[in-house]
Design a protein around this motif. Structure first.
Motif, short mmCIF file in Angstrom:
data_model
loop_
_atom_site.label_atom_id
_atom_site.label_comp_id
_atom_site.label_asym_id
_atom_site.label_seq_id
_atom_site.Cartn_x
_atom_site.Cartn_y
_atom_site.Cartn_z
N GLU A 12 0.75 -1.10 0.25
CA GLU A 12 -0.11 0.01 -0.08
C GLU A 12 0.89 1.34 0.16
O GLU A 12 1.85 1.32 0.66
N ARG A 18 -1.91 -1.41 -4.15
CA ARG A 18 -3.10 -0.38 -4.05
C ARG A 18 -2.55 1.01 -3.60
O ARG A 18 -1.61 1.19 -3.01
N VAL A 36 -4.13 4.35 -1.57
CA VAL A 36 -5.47 4.75 -0.56
C VAL A 36 -5.10 6.22 -0.46
O VAL A 36 -4.33 6.86 -0.46
N ARG A 67 -12.77 3.33 -4.98
CA ARG A 67 -13.99 2.91 -4.36
C ARG A 67 -13.76 3.21 -2.64
O ARG A 67 -12.75 3.31 -2.35
N ALA A 79 -13.68 2.24 0.66
CA ALA A 79 -13.24 1.14 1.50
C ALA A 79 -13.88 1.17 3.04
O ALA A 79 -14.07 0.02 3.63
N GLU A 129 -9.74 3.67 -2.15
CA GLU A 129 -8.64 2.66 -2.66
C GLU A 129 -8.85 2.58 -3.95
O GLU A 129 -9.75 2.51 -4.54
#
Length: 173
Positions: free
Chosen positions: A87, A123, A125, A145, A147, A166
């Motif tokens: 991440e 990902r 975020v 989207r 999360a 994310e």
């Protein structure tokens, strides 16, 4: 990354004063409809003091970029590794209102995705205030989207009431 007279470049020490001035200008125009003036000033002092930004520029695992339109700094972003090996967090992304709706924000998101992929992250975020509908809509348009919903105490009686969003940047998402 360049498109005619617009380009995204790393922020350097010489850019700090212009960046912090731009942050103050953007925040004082954008956020009064979302958070109190007192919280705006508190958060600007926490995040955009020139010494804070200079310190972040000297750290590993954090990236600052600037959007240049001609010779004008028109926006900026920063992202950092969260400690989760998959991440990266897009911590800041701002484009001056007179340069919005030209695709620059999307280009800055792509730049953050490239940085995340280069670091092996799966990902990207971010946290966005629940009342910041324009930004939420923009992030949804670019594939993020929601999360989670979080409320975080940031001190001095202020909270951040945010959605965590994310976006997969590699792999099967």
């Amino acid at each position: 990354m360049s498109d005619g007279d617009a380009r995204i470049e790393p922020v350097g020490i010489a850019d700090v004063e212009a960046l912090t001035a731009l942050a103050r200008e953007i925040w004082r125009v954008h956020y009064p409809a979302i958070i109190s003036t007192a919280q705006i000033e508190y958060m600007l002092a926490q995040r955009y003091d020139p010494g804070v930004v200079r310190g972040e520029l000297g750290r590993d695992g954090i990236w600052w970029d600037k959007l240049m339109v001609g010779e004008e700094m028109a926006g900026f972003s920063s992202c950092f590794l969260t400690g989760d090996p998959d991440e990266m967090k897009l911590d800041k992304l701002y484009v001056h209102p007179r340069h919005q709706r030209r695709g620059y924000g999307g280009r800055m998101i792509l730049r953050a995705c490239e940085t995340a992929r280069a670091q092996g992250c799966r990902r990207l975020v971010l946290a966005v205030n629940k009342g910041n509908r324009g930004a939420i809509d923009a992030y949804l348009k670019h594939g993020f989207r929601v999360a989670a919903a979080v409320v975080k105490d940031i001190g001095s009686g202020f909270v951040m009431d945010d959605y965590v969003m994310e976006l997969p940047v590699m792999g099967d998402g």
